[in-house]
Design a protein around this motif. Structure first.
Motif, PDB file in Angstrom:
ATOM      1  N   GLY A   8       0.796  -1.214   0.000  1.00 22.82           N
ATOM      2  CA  GLY A   8       0.000   0.000   0.000  1.00 22.82           C
ATOM      3  C   GLY A   8       0.830   1.267   0.000  1.00 22.82           C
ATOM      4  O   GLY A   8       2.069   1.234  -0.029  1.00 22.82           O
ATOM      5  N   LEU A   9       0.148   2.397   0.063  1.00 23.75           N
ATOM      6  CA  LEU A   9       0.782   3.706  -0.066  1.00 23.75           C
ATOM      7  C   LEU A   9       1.818   3.949   1.016  1.00 23.75           C
ATOM      8  O   LEU A   9       2.925   4.429   0.748  1.00 23.75           O
ATOM      9  N   TRP A  10       1.469   3.652   2.270  1.00 24.43           N
ATOM     10  CA  TRP A  10       2.401   3.943   3.355  1.00 24.43           C
ATOM     11  C   TRP A  10       3.653   3.069   3.273  1.00 24.43           C
ATOM     12  O   TRP A  10       4.766   3.532   3.500  1.00 24.43           O
ATOM     13  N   ALA A  11       3.464   1.793   2.921  1.00 25.14           N
ATOM     14  CA  ALA A  11       4.605   0.900   2.758  1.00 25.14           C
ATOM     15  C   ALA A  11       5.505   1.377   1.625  1.00 25.14           C
ATOM     16  O   ALA A  11       6.739   1.323   1.722  1.00 25.14           O
ATOM     17  N   ASP A  12       4.903   1.845   0.547  1.00 29.01           N
ATOM     18  CA  ASP A  12       5.689   2.364  -0.580  1.00 29.01           C
ATOM     19  C   ASP A  12       6.483   3.601  -0.168  1.00 29.01           C
ATOM     20  O   ASP A  12       7.627   3.790  -0.609  1.00 29.01           O
ATOM     21  N   LEU A  13       5.901   4.445   0.670  1.00 33.82           N
ATOM     22  CA  LEU A  13       6.601   5.637   1.136  1.00 33.82           C
ATOM     23  C   LEU A  13       7.833   5.258   1.956  1.00 33.82           C
ATOM     24  O   LEU A  13       8.922   5.832   1.774  1.00 33.82           O
ATOM     25  N   ILE A  14       7.688   4.292   2.847  1.00 30.99           N
ATOM     26  CA  ILE A  14       8.824   3.834   3.652  1.00 30.99           C
ATOM     27  C   ILE A  14       9.908   3.257   2.746  1.00 30.99           C
ATOM     28  O   ILE A  14      11.103   3.535   2.919  1.00 30.99           O
ATOM     29  N   LYS A  15       9.498   2.468   1.766  1.00 30.12           N
ATOM     30  CA  LYS A  15      10.458   1.871   0.830  1.00 30.12           C
ATOM     31  C   LYS A  15      11.226   2.943   0.074  1.00 30.12           C
ATOM     32  O   LYS A  15      12.459   2.860  -0.076  1.00 30.12           O
ATOM     33  N   GLN A  16      10.519   3.967  -0.405  1.00 28.53           N
ATOM     34  CA  GLN A  16      11.181   5.051  -1.141  1.00 28.53           C
ATOM     35  C   GLN A  16      12.172   5.800  -0.255  1.00 28.53           C
ATOM     36  O   GLN A  16      13.285   6.130  -0.696  1.00 28.53           O
TER      37      GLN A  16
END
Length: 362
Positions: A318-326
């Protein structure tokens, strides 16, 4: 829940103050607040629990991993339970199989596998054994405080140095520095790598999250000690917890400056009994943002507290996981972390001599 009335001073030095019933418990008894401060008075009168160690003779040493989201093939755990008391620890539910609480029992009632080195020696001596990366202490920290006296981890490293078998260590403890005399020559032969977990640089937060682990600044010194000794050293910035530890970039920067050249992360995992324990921890320490934190965690888990799907359990979705990954990937790219993988040499392995099954005539 009655646990929400536990005063903060009652859990000083521990991750939790409750012996939360495990999932196999048939009968559950819970304290009841009668409105007269009974629970708080009881917590004031109760003595802080001491650590108890029970010895166990292990029947096997190597746990084989077939999970595609874990980088090592084998693991060896000299201890069950962990005195560090990290409230988010995904290994807490393993104490349920011992009929012990994943809460306070996990931190205070520890099991030491006193024969672990001998059993590992027998495993490595088998003709069918093929050398693959062994991670020491994958479930609980192999350098937790009782290791100072019991030295089970050192016994494992001594064996693996003897047979020239590659190993990796992940720890939150500065205790790993004790074994530099073994790890440094192994690293020179491409047989050892060390990873130090730094969840946050905020000392006050670390005391709440990981009450008996080394302070963040001390872990940075450990990274420096490993790097100065020529040992490949990396940093784990795990777990990432939304709105709790928000200094990932600063941790990676400090670890790089201390000598770390690799890094990895996971997002917080709340399997089984860890979820109610973590909710209780939030209610005690961050009541005003507890709902917000859990909402973001559930957002990364498809609306649940936890999802065990191999595709997402480590990093979420999801969006929050993608933000952490970035954030992680961009910071690593900027610093130069993970530009080279740590390559270990499996060709040097020399199996230990198998004990003879035939007795002596004399």
């Amino acid at each position: 829940m009655s646990e929400a009335f536990i005063p903060l001073h009652a859990i000083k030095g521990r991750g939790t103050a409750t012996r939360l019933a495990h999932r196999f418990t048939k009968d559950v008894r819970d304290a009841w607040d009668d409105g007269w401060g009974t629970l708080e008075d009881a917590a004031l009168d109760e003595k802080p629990p001491e650590t108890e160690v029970t010895f166990e003779d292990a029947r096997s040493a190597i746990a084989r991993n077939d999970s595609p989201d874990i980088y090592f093939d084998y693991s060896v755990n000299p201890y069950r339970g962990c005195e560090h008391g990290c409230i988010y620890c995904y290994a807490r539910p393993t104490h349920s199989y011992l009929n012990l609480s994943p809460g306070l029992d996990f931190e205070t009632r520890l099991i030491a596998k006193r024969n672990i080195a001998a059993v590992l020696r027998a495993d490595l001596a088998k003709s069918s054994y093929l050398p693959k990366l062994i991670n020491i202490g994958s479930a609980t920290d192999c350098y937790q405080p009782i290791e100072r006296e019991l030295r089970l981890t050192r016994g494992l490293i001594e064996l693996m140095q003897e047979v020239r078998h590659p190993l990796a260590l992940v720890t939150k403890s500065s205790g790993v520095e004790r074994d530099l005399d073994l790890l440094a020559p192994m690293a020179a032969d491409k047989l050892a790598a060390v990873y130090v977990t730094i969840t946050t640089l905020d000392g006050e937060l670390a005391r709440k999250l990981e009450p008996r682990a080394a302070a963040p600044h001390r872990r940075l010194r450990t990274i420096r000690a490993m790097a100065d000794a020529g040992i490949p050293v990396g940093v784990s910035v795990a777990p990432q917890i939304p709105f709790v530890n928000d200094d990932m970039e600063q941790v990676l920067q400090a670890a790089f400056e201390a000598g770390a050249r690799t890094a990895f992360y996971t997002v917080v995992r709340l399997p089984w009994e860890v979820a109610p324990l973590f909710r209780q921890w939030l209610a005690l320490h961050y009541p005003q943002r507890a709902d917000r934190i859990m909402a973001r965690i559930q957002e990364m888990r498809g609306g649940k507290d936890y999802d065990s799907d191999f595709a997402s359990r480590m990093k979420g979705s999801g969006l929050w996981a993608d933000l952490i990954k970035q954030r992680f990937e961009k910071t690593c790219h900027r610093l130069g972390l993970n530009r080279q993988r740590t390559e270990l040499d499996f060709s040097r392995f020399t199996p230990p001599v198998r004990p003879s099954a035939q007795g002596s005539l004399f």
